[in-house]
Design a protein around this motif. Sequence first.
Motif, PDB file in Angstrom:
ATOM      1  N   GLY A   1       4.529   1.554  10.351  1.00  0.00           N
ATOM      2  CA  GLY A   1       4.422   2.898   9.793  1.00  0.00           C
ATOM      3  C   GLY A   1       4.769   2.979   8.315  1.00  0.00           C
ATOM      4  N   GLU A   2       5.485   4.027   7.957  1.00  0.00           N
ATOM      5  CA  GLU A   2       5.780   4.305   6.550  1.00  0.00           C
ATOM      6  C   GLU A   2       7.276   4.439   6.306  1.00  0.00           C
TER       7      GLU A   2
ATOM      8  N   THR B   1       5.738   7.338  -0.601  1.00  0.00           N
ATOM      9  CA  THR B   1       5.840   6.633   0.678  1.00  0.00           C
ATOM     10  C   THR B   1       5.017   5.357   0.609  1.00  0.00           C
ATOM     11  N   LEU B   2       5.502   4.347   1.319  1.00  0.00           N
ATOM     12  CA  LEU B   2       4.808   3.066   1.346  1.00  0.00           C
ATOM     13  C   LEU B   2       4.593   2.628   2.785  1.00  0.00           C
ATOM     14  N   LYS B   3       3.556   1.828   2.979  1.00  0.00           N
ATOM     15  CA  LYS B   3       3.192   1.359   4.312  1.00  0.00           C
ATOM     16  C   LYS B   3       3.891   0.039   4.605  1.00  0.00           C
TER      17      LYS B   3
ATOM     18  N   GLU C   1       0.841  -1.189   0.000  1.00  0.00           N
ATOM     19  CA  GLU C   1       0.000   0.000   0.000  1.00  0.00           C
ATOM     20  C   GLU C   1       0.879   1.243   0.000  1.00  0.00           C
ATOM     21  N   PHE C   2       0.672   2.105  -0.970  1.00  0.00           N
ATOM     22  CA  PHE C   2       1.384   3.379  -1.027  1.00  0.00           C
ATOM     23  C   PHE C   2       0.508   4.449  -0.396  1.00  0.00           C
ATOM     24  N   THR C   3       1.121   5.280   0.442  1.00  0.00           N
ATOM     25  CA  THR C   3       0.368   6.268   1.206  1.00  0.00           C
ATOM     26  C   THR C   3       0.448   7.664   0.608  1.00  0.00           C
ATOM     27  N   SER C   4       1.172   7.797  -0.485  1.00  0.00           N
ATOM     28  CA  SER C   4       1.210   9.069  -1.212  1.00  0.00           C
ATOM     29  C   SER C   4       1.498   8.761  -2.670  1.00  0.00           C
TER      30      SER C   4
END
Length: 117
Positions: free
Chosen positions: A101-102, A94-96, A79-82
Amino acid sequence: MIIGAHTIVYASDAEAARAFFRDVLGLSHVDAGDGWLIFKLPPGELAAHPTGGPVQHELYLMCDDVRATVEELTAKGVEFTSGITDAGWGLITTLKVPGAGELGLYEPRHPTAIDLV
């Protein structure tokens, strides 16, 4: 003499984070005992950036092609968070990490020190 650097990622679920580094990112590792895995990282760099605020430390994984790497990791369920953004000095996202966290991921546009002998 310095022989290496030991990076620590603190995790609320260390087993999930270790499984991610081992199974998803495919990092080689040793077992220091009782399943306590220590992972081999790719060559790394260290930079000191100025700050006007609190002192902090960050960890970024580097890649040659951020778009291809995001595509490959997304296919593995990461899962990428950005989204990918252009920071001038490189392309960044950023990745989870499950339970931890990231992490940043970036494709540098600047000369790198990873190939220095």
